[in-house]
Design a protein around this motif. Structure first.
Motif, PDB file in Angstrom:
ATOM      1  N   SER A 147       0.263  -4.275  35.721  1.00 28.06           N
ATOM      2  CA  SER A 147      -1.042  -4.307  35.052  1.00 28.06           C
ATOM      3  C   SER A 147      -0.878  -4.224  33.538  1.00 28.06           C
ATOM      4  O   SER A 147      -1.593  -4.891  32.796  1.00 28.06           O
ATOM      5  N   GLN A 151      -1.307  -7.432  30.611  1.00 35.28           N
ATOM      6  CA  GLN A 151      -2.048  -7.318  29.353  1.00 35.28           C
ATOM      7  C   GLN A 151      -1.198  -7.777  28.184  1.00 35.28           C
ATOM      8  O   GLN A 151      -1.707  -8.379  27.241  1.00 35.28           O
ATOM      9  N   CYS A 152       0.109  -7.502  28.240  1.00 38.90           N
ATOM     10  CA  CYS A 152       0.996  -7.884  27.134  1.00 38.90           C
ATOM     11  C   CYS A 152       1.296  -9.376  27.122  1.00 38.90           C
ATOM     12  O   CYS A 152       1.371  -9.984  26.068  1.00 38.90           O
ATOM     13  N   PRO A 154      -0.070 -12.332  29.498  1.00 41.03           N
ATOM     14  CA  PRO A 154      -0.763 -12.885  30.669  1.00 41.03           C
ATOM     15  C   PRO A 154      -0.242 -14.238  31.119  1.00 41.03           C
ATOM     16  O   PRO A 154      -0.365 -14.581  32.287  1.00 41.03           O
ATOM     17  N   PHE A 166      -8.127 -12.468  31.099  1.00 40.59           N
ATOM     18  CA  PHE A 166      -7.116 -11.801  30.288  1.00 40.59           C
ATOM     19  C   PHE A 166      -7.717 -10.632  29.516  1.00 40.59           C
ATOM     20  O   PHE A 166      -8.836 -10.678  29.030  1.00 40.59           O
ATOM     21  N   ILE A 167      -6.936  -9.588  29.398  1.00 40.74           N
ATOM     22  CA  ILE A 167      -7.333  -8.391  28.660  1.00 40.74           C
ATOM     23  C   ILE A 167      -6.369  -8.238  27.497  1.00 40.74           C
ATOM     24  O   ILE A 167      -5.158  -8.374  27.667  1.00 40.74           O
ATOM     25  N   ALA A 169      -4.036  -6.425  24.845  1.00 37.63           N
ATOM     26  CA  ALA A 169      -3.201  -5.235  24.973  1.00 37.63           C
ATOM     27  C   ALA A 169      -2.862  -4.646  23.613  1.00 37.63           C
ATOM     28  O   ALA A 169      -2.996  -5.292  22.575  1.00 37.63           O
ATOM     29  N   CYS A 174       3.272  -2.617  24.265  1.00 32.19           N
ATOM     30  CA  CYS A 174       4.088  -3.764  24.675  1.00 32.19           C
ATOM     31  C   CYS A 174       5.474  -3.696  24.039  1.00 32.19           C
ATOM     32  O   CYS A 174       6.478  -3.999  24.690  1.00 32.19           O
ATOM     33  N   THR A 185      -2.809 -12.652  22.557  1.00 35.85           N
ATOM     34  CA  THR A 185      -3.126 -11.466  23.364  1.00 35.85           C
ATOM     35  C   THR A 185      -3.056 -10.169  22.549  1.00 35.85           C
ATOM     36  O   THR A 185      -3.333  -9.106  23.085  1.00 35.85           O
TER      37      THR A 185
END
Length: 190
Positions: A147, A151-152, A154, A166-167, A169, A174, A185
């Protein structure tokens, strides 16, 4: 004080509440299972060793199943899918057909199948307990790490997900996990 060795141990570690709880329950379960292995039928020949051996084999099988079920990236997914398919075919076809006759002899004491062999069921319980312990802790740890990895990056870790899911990060996290992070991202510092 030099703490580089500690930093290297925790670099890829994720300490979320679910990971911490699953690791604690794994430890408690392993201690309880070890105590049961030591005490249960310890007066019989080699029963204690068999208890530990089957628990250990269960831990290994659970670890393999969980690792095959939750690959880290598309390369692992492609590699594991072939291995998983081959193992699944072997276990569901050949091995089950060979074990069918043996299963009745092991589980039942008498040929007329009226009484169960409790010691065999105990060995089976230790094996299944080992499988459950290791597979649950591996699944929780891998999914939590994935998970964050998603985020780091996608594009690498979320290849099967929709682009709009996508979220963004945190770059520091990361970097700590040594995960490559595309520019789109990264969180903007406002």
């Amino acid at each position: 004080m030099n703490t580089e060795w500690l930093d290297s141990l925790t670099t890829a570690a994720i300490f979320t509440p679910s990971v911490i709880m699953s690791d604690i329950f794994f430890g408690i379960g392993l201690v309880v299972t070890s105590i049961l292995c030591w005490n249960y039928n310890s007066d019989k020949n080699n029963s204690r060793q068999s208890n530990f051996l089957l628990t250990f084999l269960g831990l290994l099988v659970g670890w393999i199943i969980a690792t095959l079920a939750i690959p880290f990236n598309p390369v692992d997914r492609q590699l594991y899918s072939g291995i998983g398919t081959a193992l699944g075919a072997f276990f569901s076809g050949y091995l089950i057909s060979k074990l069918d006759g043996v299963w009745s002899l092991v589980i039942f004491k008498s040929p007329d199948k009226t009484s169960l062999n409790i010691e065999s069921l105990q060995f089976l319980a230790f094996f299944v307990t080992g499988m459950a312990l290791s597979s649950s802790v591996i699944v929780v740890n891998r999914t939590e790490w994935l998970s964050i990895a998603f985020q780091c990056n996608p594009t690498l870790y979320g290849a099967d997900l929709k682009k709009d899911s996508f979220i963004l990060a945190d770059k520091a996290l990361c970097d700590k996990l040594r995960l490559p992070m595309p520019k789109e991202t990264q969180l903007s510092k406002q």
